[in-house]
Write an enzyme that holds these catalytic residues in place. Structure first.
Site, short mmCIF file in Angstrom:
data_model
loop_
_atom_site.label_atom_id
_atom_site.label_comp_id
_atom_site.label_asym_id
_atom_site.label_seq_id
_atom_site.Cartn_x
_atom_site.Cartn_y
_atom_site.Cartn_z
N GLY A 89 -62.96 -4.91 -33.14
CA GLY A 89 -62.10 -6.08 -33.11
C GLY A 89 -62.93 -7.35 -33.15
O GLY A 89 -63.90 -7.44 -33.90
N ARG A 90 -62.56 -8.33 -32.31
CA ARG A 90 -63.26 -9.62 -32.31
C ARG A 90 -64.76 -9.46 -32.12
O ARG A 90 -65.56 -10.05 -32.84
CB ARG A 90 -62.70 -10.52 -31.21
CG ARG A 90 -61.30 -11.03 -31.43
CD ARG A 90 -60.86 -11.88 -30.24
NE ARG A 90 -59.53 -12.43 -30.44
CZ ARG A 90 -58.42 -11.77 -30.12
NH1 ARG A 90 -58.50 -10.55 -29.59
NH2 ARG A 90 -57.24 -12.32 -30.34
N ILE A 91 -65.14 -8.70 -31.11
CA ILE A 91 -66.55 -8.55 -30.79
C ILE A 91 -67.22 -7.56 -31.73
O ILE A 91 -68.30 -7.82 -32.26
CB ILE A 91 -66.71 -8.13 -29.31
CG1 ILE A 91 -66.22 -9.25 -28.39
CG2 ILE A 91 -68.15 -7.75 -29.01
CD1 ILE A 91 -66.12 -8.86 -26.93
N THR A 169 -70.51 -2.78 -22.99
CA THR A 169 -70.24 -4.14 -22.52
C THR A 169 -68.74 -4.41 -22.41
O THR A 169 -68.33 -5.56 -22.33
CB THR A 169 -70.88 -5.18 -23.47
OG1 THR A 169 -70.36 -4.98 -24.80
CG2 THR A 169 -72.39 -5.07 -23.50
N GLU A 200 -67.26 -2.33 -9.12
CA GLU A 200 -68.22 -3.43 -9.13
C GLU A 200 -68.13 -4.23 -7.83
O GLU A 200 -67.04 -4.43 -7.31
CB GLU A 200 -67.95 -4.34 -10.33
CG GLU A 200 -68.10 -3.61 -11.67
CD GLU A 200 -67.80 -4.48 -12.89
OE1 GLU A 200 -67.41 -5.66 -12.70
OE2 GLU A 200 -67.95 -3.99 -14.01
N HIS A 217 -72.16 -7.35 -15.16
CA HIS A 217 -70.92 -7.80 -15.79
C HIS A 217 -71.03 -9.28 -16.17
O HIS A 217 -70.23 -10.11 -15.75
CB HIS A 217 -69.72 -7.57 -14.86
CG HIS A 217 -68.42 -7.52 -15.62
ND1 HIS A 217 -67.31 -6.82 -15.19
CD2 HIS A 217 -68.03 -8.10 -16.80
CE1 HIS A 217 -66.31 -6.97 -16.04
NE2 HIS A 217 -66.73 -7.74 -17.04
#
Length: 256
Positions: A89-91, A169, A200, A217
């Site tokens: 997608g975008r990334i 990521t 986290e 993160h």
């Protein structure tokens, strides 16, 4: 509902929606907006930093120098190698374009295939299994939901090349961390770089392995990226309050 009875709009800073009950918001006519484009480039650049640092052993060399060790470590030249992108997608698309500029072959797997874009940029869509089997590096860019829970499990890690690297990521829930630990410990894959975790802050056995790179993160944590996320969220909130049009790409749900 009980604590915020007057809530009318949730303006998310960033892109992830897995921590928000969208169905609840729809039922109670609570608008939801986000800023999906703002963090994308920051994550893209973090990916390449992690990939090169991991595969060229830069962190190990740096830590060795701090303790007086001169270790010239040999790593991967990525020109001509194969990168697999799960979730394009975008990334994922931005990573693909830059990877092609580095001279990499790029494979992609996505539930929605953009074949016009793929032909333009020399990217090949393949099955998940083929991507895992062929790629020297596998990068994850999918949302956390029921369909992606433990997507990278013991079975799929076993499909990867022994010299392959895994970079995550997106969201920690996508990777079975126990299975990844075993694969890394047994050297069934060459290494992994992680920026996200199931719980986290992370504190677990992966921290003790020398073939894993761990970050906090921080994919969106460039000055420009964070500013764009926060300003964009404020713009969404102000526009909704004033009854103005919000850019369509930033809308998750708006009441009629």
């Amino acid at each position: 509902e009980q604590g915020l009875p007057r809530l009318r709009h949730v303006a998310r800073v960033g892109v992830g929606l897995d921590g928000l009950d969208i169905d609840f918001c729809r039922q109670h006519r609570i608008a939801v907006t986000y800023t999906p484009d703002a963090p994308a480039r920051s994550v893209v650049e973090e990916f390449f930093g992690m990939l090169f640092s991991l595969s060229r052993h830069l962190v190990i060399a740096h830590e060795g120098m701090r303790s007086g060790q001169w270790r010239r470590l040999t790593g991967v030249l990525w020109q001509g190698k194969t990168l697999g992108i799960i979730g394009c997608g975008r990334i994922g698309k931005q990573i693909a374009v830059l990877a092609r500029a580095f001279g990499m072959e790029v494979l992609a797997h996505d539930i929605q295939e953009d074949h016009v874009w793929a032909r333009e940029h020399g990217v090949s869509y393949v099955s998940l299994e083929e991507l895992l089997q062929r790629s020297l590096a596998v990068s994850l860019h999918v949302p956390a939901d029921a369909s992606t829970q433990d997507m990278i499990n013991a079975e799929r890690l076993a499909m990867m090349r022994r010299d392959a690297y895994l970079i995550n990521t997106c969201r920690g829930e996508v990777v079975d961390e126990a299975a990844l630990y075993e694969a890394l410990r047994a050297k069934r894959i060459a290494g992994a770089a992680l920026d996200v975790y199931r719980h986290e802050p992370y504190s677990g056995p992966l921290s003790g392995l020398d073939n894993v790179m761990l970050c906090c993160h921080q994919g969106s944590c460039s000055v420009d990226g964070r500013q764009a996320m926060e300003v964009g969220s404020a713009e969404n909130a102000a526009a909704y309050l004033r009854g103005q049009t919000i850019e369509a790409s930033r809308v998750v749900y708006l009441p009629e």
